[in-house]
Scaffold this motif. Structure first.
Motif, PDB file in Angstrom:
ATOM      1  N   LEU A   1       0.641  -1.164  -0.152  1.00 55.81           N
ATOM      2  CA  LEU A   1       0.077  -0.039   0.118  1.00 55.81           C
ATOM      3  C   LEU A   1       0.950   1.406  -0.226  1.00 55.81           C
ATOM      4  CD1 LEU A   1      -2.870  -1.011   2.708  1.00 55.81           C
ATOM      5  CD2 LEU A   1      -3.088  -0.509   0.052  1.00 55.81           C
ATOM      6  N   LEU A   2       1.797   1.334   0.891  1.00 55.52           N
ATOM      7  CA  LEU A   2       2.779   2.659   0.907  1.00 55.52           C
ATOM      8  C   LEU A   2       3.413   2.725  -0.371  1.00 55.52           C
ATOM      9  CD1 LEU A   2       4.471   1.775   4.370  1.00 55.52           C
ATOM     10  CD2 LEU A   2       2.618   3.162   3.768  1.00 55.52           C
TER      11      LEU A   2
ATOM     12  N   ARG B   1      -1.235   4.967  -0.018  1.00 52.32           N
ATOM     13  CA  ARG B   1      -0.325   5.334   0.960  1.00 52.32           C
ATOM     14  C   ARG B   1      -0.804   5.668   2.301  1.00 52.32           C
ATOM     15  NH1 ARG B   1       1.985   8.281  -3.639  1.00 52.32           N
ATOM     16  NH2 ARG B   1       3.666   6.821  -4.873  1.00 52.32           N
ATOM     17  N   LEU B   2      -1.815   6.325   2.158  1.00 51.96           N
ATOM     18  CA  LEU B   2      -2.318   6.877   3.630  1.00 51.96           C
ATOM     19  C   LEU B   2      -2.933   5.775   4.373  1.00 51.96           C
ATOM     20  CD1 LEU B   2      -2.978   9.362   5.395  1.00 51.96           C
ATOM     21  CD2 LEU B   2      -4.880   9.820   3.915  1.00 51.96           C
TER      22      LEU B   2
ATOM     23  N   THR C   1      -4.183  16.070   7.671  1.00 53.29           N
ATOM     24  CA  THR C   1      -3.376  14.821   7.762  1.00 53.29           C
ATOM     25  C   THR C   1      -2.009  15.177   8.515  1.00 53.29           C
ATOM     26  OG1 THR C   1      -2.498  14.927   5.450  1.00 53.29           O
ATOM     27  CG2 THR C   1      -4.458  13.820   5.852  1.00 53.29           C
ATOM     28  N   SER C   2      -1.686  16.541   8.663  1.00 50.67           N
ATOM     29  CA  SER C   2      -0.389  16.929   9.322  1.00 50.67           C
ATOM     30  C   SER C   2      -0.176  16.081  10.871  1.00 50.67           C
ATOM     31  CB  SER C   2      -0.192  18.291   9.575  1.00 50.67           C
ATOM     32  OG  SER C   2      -1.164  18.757  10.689  1.00 50.67           O
ATOM     33  N   GLN C   3      -1.122  16.017  11.577  1.00 50.89           N
ATOM     34  CA  GLN C   3      -0.867  15.167  12.914  1.00 50.89           C
ATOM     35  C   GLN C   3      -0.684  14.004  12.570  1.00 50.89           C
ATOM     36  OE1 GLN C   3      -0.356  16.673  15.810  1.00 50.89           O
ATOM     37  NE2 GLN C   3      -0.017  14.796  16.461  1.00 50.89           N
ATOM     38  N   VAL C   4      -1.184  13.194  11.773  1.00 48.52           N
ATOM     39  CA  VAL C   4      -0.937  11.881  11.285  1.00 48.52           C
ATOM     40  C   VAL C   4       0.611  11.693  10.660  1.00 48.52           C
ATOM     41  CG1 VAL C   4      -1.612   9.931   9.673  1.00 48.52           C
ATOM     42  CG2 VAL C   4      -3.477  11.263  10.710  1.00 48.52           C
ATOM     43  N   ALA C   5       1.005  12.659   9.969  1.00 51.10           N
ATOM     44  CA  ALA C   5       2.327  12.545   9.553  1.00 51.10           C
ATOM     45  C   ALA C   5       3.473  12.614  10.691  1.00 51.10           C
ATOM     46  CB  ALA C   5       2.455  13.590   8.590  1.00 51.10           C
TER      47      ALA C   5
ATOM     48  N   GLY D   1      -1.992   2.601   3.867  1.00 48.16           N
ATOM     49  CA  GLY D   1      -0.891   2.066   4.353  1.00 48.16           C
ATOM     50  C   GLY D   1      -0.409   2.565   5.753  1.00 48.16           C
ATOM     51  N   LEU D   2      -0.517   3.776   5.786  1.00 50.21           N
ATOM     52  CA  LEU D   2       0.130   4.456   7.117  1.00 50.21           C
ATOM     53  C   LEU D   2      -0.982   4.124   8.140  1.00 50.21           C
ATOM     54  CD1 LEU D   2       1.326   7.750   5.848  1.00 50.21           C
ATOM     55  CD2 LEU D   2       2.772   5.847   6.656  1.00 50.21           C
ATOM     56  N   TYR D   3      -2.253   4.287   8.169  1.00 48.97           N
ATOM     57  CA  TYR D   3      -3.308   3.920   8.891  1.00 48.97           C
ATOM     58  C   TYR D   3      -2.980   2.518   9.424  1.00 48.97           C
ATOM     59  CZ  TYR D   3      -5.511   8.312   8.938  1.00 48.97           C
ATOM     60  OH  TYR D   3      -5.800   9.653   9.237  1.00 48.97           O
ATOM     61  N   LEU D   4      -2.827   1.439   8.374  1.00 47.93           N
ATOM     62  CA  LEU D   4      -2.658   0.134   8.906  1.00 47.93           C
ATOM     63  C   LEU D   4      -1.423  -0.225   9.666  1.00 47.93           C
ATOM     64  CD1 LEU D   4      -3.961  -1.896   5.669  1.00 47.93           C
ATOM     65  CD2 LEU D   4      -4.918  -1.698   7.915  1.00 47.93           C
TER      66      LEU D   4
END
Length: 102
Positions: A30-31, A39-40, A78-82, A42-45
């Motif tokens: 996914l990434l 990609r997003l 999405t900045s906090q996720v990053a 994949g990051l959540y997973l």
């Protein structure tokens, strides 16, 4: 009796959860894209299912294009996720010097 059931090595993992290697492969696929949405996801997973090791952190950083991380950091929603993802990945010293983090 329970100790004997687990002594065989097969009783410790749930049959419904895939092995760590399969989860890592799915997340890395996914990434690698091709879209930011994948990609997003994949990051959540990654954040919900895996505990990054040093080698996984480096593979995750290698799979993420620096431009994607820049877009993620620049977006208000999405900045906090990053920041959370980068913080977790950079717990491993070699990850701090990766081009995706710079």
């Amino acid at each position: 009796v329970d100790a004997d059931a687990n002594a065989g090595g097969g009783g410790s993992s749930s049959p419904s959860s895939p092995p760590q290697e399969a989860q890592e492969a799915s997340v890395l696929a996914l990434l690698e894209g091709p879209s930011d949405e994948r990609r997003l996801a994949g990051l959540y997973l990654l954040a919900r299912t895996l505990k990054p090791s040093s080698s996984l952190s480096m593979r995750v950083l290698a799979a993420l294009p620096p431009a994607f991380m820049h877009r993620l950091m620049s977006a208000n929603d999405t900045s906090q996720v990053a920041v959370t993802i980068l913080t977790a990945l950079c717990e491993h010293p070699e990850a701090v010097h990766h081009e995706t983090v710079r």
